[in-house]
Design an enzyme around this catalytic site. Structure first.
Site, PDB file in Angstrom:
ATOM      1  N   ASP A 163     -48.812 -60.023  27.566  1.00  0.00           N
ATOM      2  CA  ASP A 163     -49.142 -58.638  26.955  1.00  0.00           C
ATOM      3  C   ASP A 163     -48.908 -59.149  25.440  1.00  0.00           C
ATOM      4  OD1 ASP A 163     -50.336 -57.203  28.835  1.00  0.00           O
ATOM      5  OD2 ASP A 163     -48.284 -56.501  29.678  1.00  0.00           O
ATOM      6  N   GLY A 164     -47.694 -59.562  25.250  1.00  0.00           N
ATOM      7  CA  GLY A 164     -47.093 -59.936  23.742  1.00  0.00           C
ATOM      8  C   GLY A 164     -48.189 -60.682  22.965  1.00  0.00           C
ATOM      9  N   ASN A 189     -49.688 -50.610  21.302  1.00  0.00           N
ATOM     10  CA  ASN A 189     -48.495 -50.036  22.479  1.00  0.00           C
ATOM     11  C   ASN A 189     -47.670 -48.787  21.825  1.00  0.00           C
ATOM     12  OD1 ASN A 189     -48.504 -51.674  24.594  1.00  0.00           O
ATOM     13  ND2 ASN A 189     -46.852 -53.190  23.907  1.00  0.00           N
ATOM     14  N   GLU A 190     -47.107 -48.950  20.799  1.00  0.00           N
ATOM     15  CA  GLU A 190     -46.340 -47.673  20.325  1.00  0.00           C
ATOM     16  C   GLU A 190     -45.872 -47.935  18.931  1.00  0.00           C
ATOM     17  OE1 GLU A 190     -44.197 -50.881  20.772  1.00  0.00           O
ATOM     18  OE2 GLU A 190     -44.291 -50.030  22.528  1.00  0.00           O
ATOM     19  N   ARG A 210     -32.025 -34.967  16.208  1.00  0.00           N
ATOM     20  CA  ARG A 210     -30.970 -36.036  15.803  1.00  0.00           C
ATOM     21  C   ARG A 210     -30.587 -36.975  16.877  1.00  0.00           C
ATOM     22  NH1 ARG A 210     -26.034 -34.242  14.325  1.00  0.00           N
ATOM     23  NH2 ARG A 210     -26.051 -35.376  12.366  1.00  0.00           N
TER      24      ARG A 210
HETATM   25  P1  NAD Z   1     -42.872 -59.152  24.151  1.00  0.00           P
HETATM   26  O1  NAD Z   1     -44.107 -59.589  23.643  1.00  0.00           O
HETATM   27  O2  NAD Z   1     -41.724 -60.194  24.392  1.00  0.00           O
HETATM   28  O3  NAD Z   1     -42.878 -58.213  25.255  1.00  0.00           O
HETATM   29  C1  NAD Z   1     -41.862 -57.562  25.912  1.00  0.00           C
HETATM   30  C2  NAD Z   1     -42.048 -57.056  27.170  1.00  0.00           C
HETATM   31  O4  NAD Z   1     -42.852 -55.893  26.941  1.00  0.00           O
HETATM   32  C3  NAD Z   1     -42.862 -58.137  27.919  1.00  0.00           C
HETATM   33  O5  NAD Z   1     -42.274 -58.278  29.167  1.00  0.00           O
HETATM   34  C4  NAD Z   1     -44.188 -57.577  28.038  1.00  0.00           C
HETATM   35  O6  NAD Z   1     -45.268 -58.040  29.008  1.00  0.00           O
HETATM   36  C5  NAD Z   1     -43.968 -56.181  27.928  1.00  0.00           C
HETATM   37  N1  NAD Z   1     -45.069 -55.193  27.525  1.00  0.00           N
HETATM   38  C6  NAD Z   1     -45.959 -55.466  26.363  1.00  0.00           C
HETATM   39  N2  NAD Z   1     -46.666 -54.433  26.030  1.00  0.00           N
HETATM   40  C7  NAD Z   1     -46.664 -53.739  27.666  1.00  0.00           C
HETATM   41  C8  NAD Z   1     -47.501 -52.738  28.184  1.00  0.00           C
HETATM   42  N3  NAD Z   1     -48.435 -52.128  27.467  1.00  0.00           N
HETATM   43  N4  NAD Z   1     -47.246 -52.208  29.393  1.00  0.00           N
HETATM   44  C9  NAD Z   1     -46.354 -53.070  29.959  1.00  0.00           C
HETATM   45  N5  NAD Z   1     -45.391 -53.886  29.423  1.00  0.00           N
HETATM   46  C10 NAD Z   1     -45.807 -54.477  28.084  1.00  0.00           C
HETATM   47  O7  NAD Z   1     -41.789 -58.463  22.879  1.00  0.00           O
HETATM   48  P2  NAD Z   1     -42.180 -58.152  21.262  1.00  0.00           P
HETATM   49  O8  NAD Z   1     -43.058 -59.086  20.850  1.00  0.00           O
HETATM   50  O9  NAD Z   1     -40.959 -57.913  20.728  1.00  0.00           O
HETATM   51  O10 NAD Z   1     -42.861 -56.581  21.205  1.00  0.00           O
HETATM   52  C11 NAD Z   1     -44.058 -56.490  21.941  1.00  0.00           C
HETATM   53  C12 NAD Z   1     -43.935 -55.056  22.963  1.00  0.00           C
HETATM   54  O11 NAD Z   1     -42.894 -55.433  23.642  1.00  0.00           O
HETATM   55  C13 NAD Z   1     -43.619 -53.988  22.071  1.00  0.00           C
HETATM   56  O12 NAD Z   1     -44.897 -53.242  21.724  1.00  0.00           O
HETATM   57  C14 NAD Z   1     -42.619 -53.141  22.965  1.00  0.00           C
HETATM   58  O13 NAD Z   1     -43.671 -52.148  23.765  1.00  0.00           O
HETATM   59  C15 NAD Z   1     -42.347 -54.195  24.178  1.00  0.00           C
HETATM   60  N6  NAD Z   1     -41.081 -54.203  23.814  1.00  0.00           N
HETATM   61  C16 NAD Z   1     -40.367 -53.693  24.769  1.00  0.00           C
HETATM   62  C17 NAD Z   1     -39.036 -53.518  24.891  1.00  0.00           C
HETATM   63  C18 NAD Z   1     -38.168 -52.672  25.903  1.00  0.00           C
HETATM   64  O14 NAD Z   1     -38.894 -52.298  26.839  1.00  0.00           O
HETATM   65  N7  NAD Z   1     -36.940 -52.653  25.769  1.00  0.00           N
HETATM   66  C19 NAD Z   1     -38.080 -54.066  24.033  1.00  0.00           C
HETATM   67  C20 NAD Z   1     -38.874 -54.786  22.938  1.00  0.00           C
HETATM   68  C21 NAD Z   1     -40.273 -54.622  23.037  1.00  0.00           C
END
Ligand code: NAD
Length: 260
Positions: free
Chosen positions: A46-47, A121-122, A147
């Site tokens: 997904d990344g 995503n967000e 807060r």
């Molecule tokens: P990344 O690309 O390594 O992704 C981190 C994880 O999030 C991977 O396992 C990926 O498959 C999963 N992911 C991404 N989009 C998803 C979706 N729509 N539904 C389900 N899983 C999804 O990390 P990055 O490049 O730092 O950031 C990309 C995305 O990863 C961010 O948009 C964020 O949503 C997600 N992320 C999640 C966390 C967490 O869950 N704690 C932390 C950092 C980033």
């Protein structure tokens, strides 16, 4: 004859898939065109998909995306590595259904100075240095003073990503709306906010205000920008859409199961 681009991770499996796909497309007179592709293939997870979306942010209306995953089944990726031959057949001979996902539009404001950003995503405001106060408005109506570390806003597609890690609700396919989820909210006698995730309608305008967002960061997908000097952040659904070419149905429940 179609114009394509492949955005692949650099590990050996992804490289092998990249070569195989490229050869098959060349053999069918497709043209590699990084500048203005009609189809963008992503090989990774997904990344990798998110990176490709941001690379082509200004051409999204002209591009269809197809994702191949080399790890677990993703939400933006439909084919596993061993299904590469199937993918090639589908892409060459089948008509896909196009799923269009609206991106979030984020506007940061400092006085009259505005900056517009997009996320699939967000968008999340986070301050890990000091407690962040955020005044939350929905459609110009005051909701609360939050807060804590911050707030995350996602729509259906992003509900399974960061949002899920902070106990936000997973929004099943087909549900529309914008979800606001707290990140380490402080709840005691002197400080109270809703606490639970809040899903508002998809045409809502969410505004976060404070005198200062000093030390806070706006993270949007894998990107980030400092919120120093900013006083207002507006988040809503935009008309910018990411178009995914779906050649075969993959059950949403199956995708969900692959998450845990
Ligand atoms: P990344 O690309 O390594 O992704 C981190 C994880 O999030 C991977 O396992 C990926 O498959 C999963 N992911 C991404 N989009 C998803 C979706 N729509 N539904 C389900 N899983 C999804 O990390 P990055 O490049 O730092 O950031 C990309 C995305 O990863 C961010 O948009 C964020 O949503 C997600 N992320 C999640 C966390 C967490 O869950 N704690 C932390 C950092 C980033």
């Amino acid at each position: 004859m179609k114009r394509f681009y492949i955005s692949a991770k650099t590990d050996e499996i992804s490289k092998g898939l990249n070569n195989k796909l490229k050869d098959a497309l060349f053999n069918n007179d497709w043209i590699e065109d990084e500048k203005s592709p009609e189809i963008v293939f992503t090989i990774g997870g997904d990344g990798t998909f998110l990176h490709a979306v941001h690379k082509y942010l200004n051409q999204l209306s002209k591009i269809n995306f197809v994702g191949i995953h080399t790890g677990t089944l993703g939400f933006y990726t439909d084919y596993e590595a061993e299904e590469i031959d199937q993918l090639i057949q589908d892409v060459l001979f089948k008509q896909p259904k196009i799923e269009a996902i609206r991106m979030l539009k984020i506007e940061t404001k400092n006085g009259k100075l505005k900056k517009g950003l997009y996320a699939l995503n967000e968008a999340r405001i986070e301050n890990i240095i000091k407690t962040q106060t955020i005044h939350v408005y929905i459609n110009d109506e005051y909701l609360e003073m939050f807060r804590g570390n911050g707030l995350c806003v996602s729509a259906q597609a992003g509900s399974t990503a960061y949002n899920r890690s902070i106990n936000g609700a997973v929004m099943s396919m087909g549900i529309e709306g914008l979800q606001i989820t707290e990140i380490s909210g402080i709840h005691h006698r002197a400080s109270r906010s809703l606490g639970s995730p809040l899903i508002v309608s998809s045409n809502s305008n969410i505004v976060f205000k404070n005198d200062t967002f000093s030390n806070a960061v706006l993270c949007y997908d894998y990107k980030h920008t400092s919120l120093d000097e900013m006083t207002e952040i507006t988040i809503k659904l935009s008309n910018k859409k990411v178009k995914i070419a779906r050649f075969r149905p993959t059950s949403y429940i199956r995708r969900l199961q692959s998450l845990f």
